[in-house]
Design an enzyme around this catalytic site. Sequence first.
Site: not given
Length: 318
Positions: A13, A73-74, A117, A142, A146
Site C-alpha cells: 500500500v 504494522a504487524r 483495519s 490483530y 488495531k
Amino acid sequence: MSHVVVSGANGFVGRALCRALLGAGHRVTGLVRRSGGCVDGVTEWVDASTDYHGIARNWPANMKADCVVHLAARVHVIHDTAADPETAFRATNVDGTLRLAATARRHGVPRFVFVSSIKAVAEQSRGQSLCENDSPRPEDAYGRSKRAAEDALIRMGDDTGLEVVIVRPPLVYGPHVRANFLRLMDAVWRGVPLPLGGADARRSMVYVGNLADALVHCATDARAARQCFHVADSDAPTVAELVRSLGRHLGKPVRLLPVPAAWLRMAARLTGQSSRVDRLLGSLQVDTSHIRDVLGWHPPFSTDEGLAATADWYRSTH
C-alpha cells in the site's frame, strides 16, 4: 503542497500511496525499516529500531511535516508462530504506533492518519453494512490491537490537539498483492477446482489505487480532521463472482463446484478450519457513506478495473 511522511512506504500500500501523493504534487518522506524499495521521488528515512523505540532520536534534524500516514504494522497472519500473539501485536500496532504519533506531535506535525483495519470492528457484517460507530467486536489479536491503537490515538488527540484520522479498509488487493488473494489467483491460474460455487455472501474489498486516493484526501483535506472513515470499492462481489471475474481477466476457465456452504462449514469443523472458512463464507459489507458525505470521496476505480489491473500484473509475472 504538503509534506507527508509515510511509514511502510516501500510496502504494497505504501508504494501506491507515495505514487498518488507525488502525482498530486506533494512532497513525500518514506519512513522504512530497511533501505530500498521506495518509488522514485520519495526521500527515504531509515529507522531500523524495533517498534520505533529509536524514533525520537532518529527524527531527521529540522524536518517539518504536515502529516504522518502510518501504514507499517504487524499484519494478520493465518498461522502465527509468536509465543504470545496478543503481546506481539500490541508491541508493534499499539505501542509502536503511539511512539511514532507522540514523536510526530513533539516535532510539530499537526495530523496523524492511522491506517487501521475493518477487523477492528468485526469480521462479518451479519446482515447490515458495518458503520464507523458500530460497537466493536474484533475476533483476533490483530483486530484487537488495531482497535486498541485507535482508542489510544483518539485519547492522545484529545490531550495534545493532534488531528487523528482513522481509516479502516477491508481486504486490499491490486498489483503485488500477497497472502490469500494471491493464493486465490494462483488457484484460478492453475485451474484448480474450487468448492465456492455456492458462496453467495458479499465481501467488500478495496483496490489499492482507491485506498491510496482516499488516504491522500485524509492526509490533506482539512475536513478529515478527527474523523474515522471506512473505505472500500463501490461493489461488494460474492466470492463466486470474484472468482469468475478473476478467471475472465486472467483468461482462464473457472472451475467452481456448487458445494453447499453448510457442507464446507462441517468439513471446516472437522479439520479445525472453522474460523477461516467462516470468514470466507460470511458476509462482510462496509458502509462508506461517511467518507462520501464528509469529503465527497468516491472510488476513482471500479472493482472490475481494479481486478483487471491486478490480473495484468499477475500475467506479467507468469
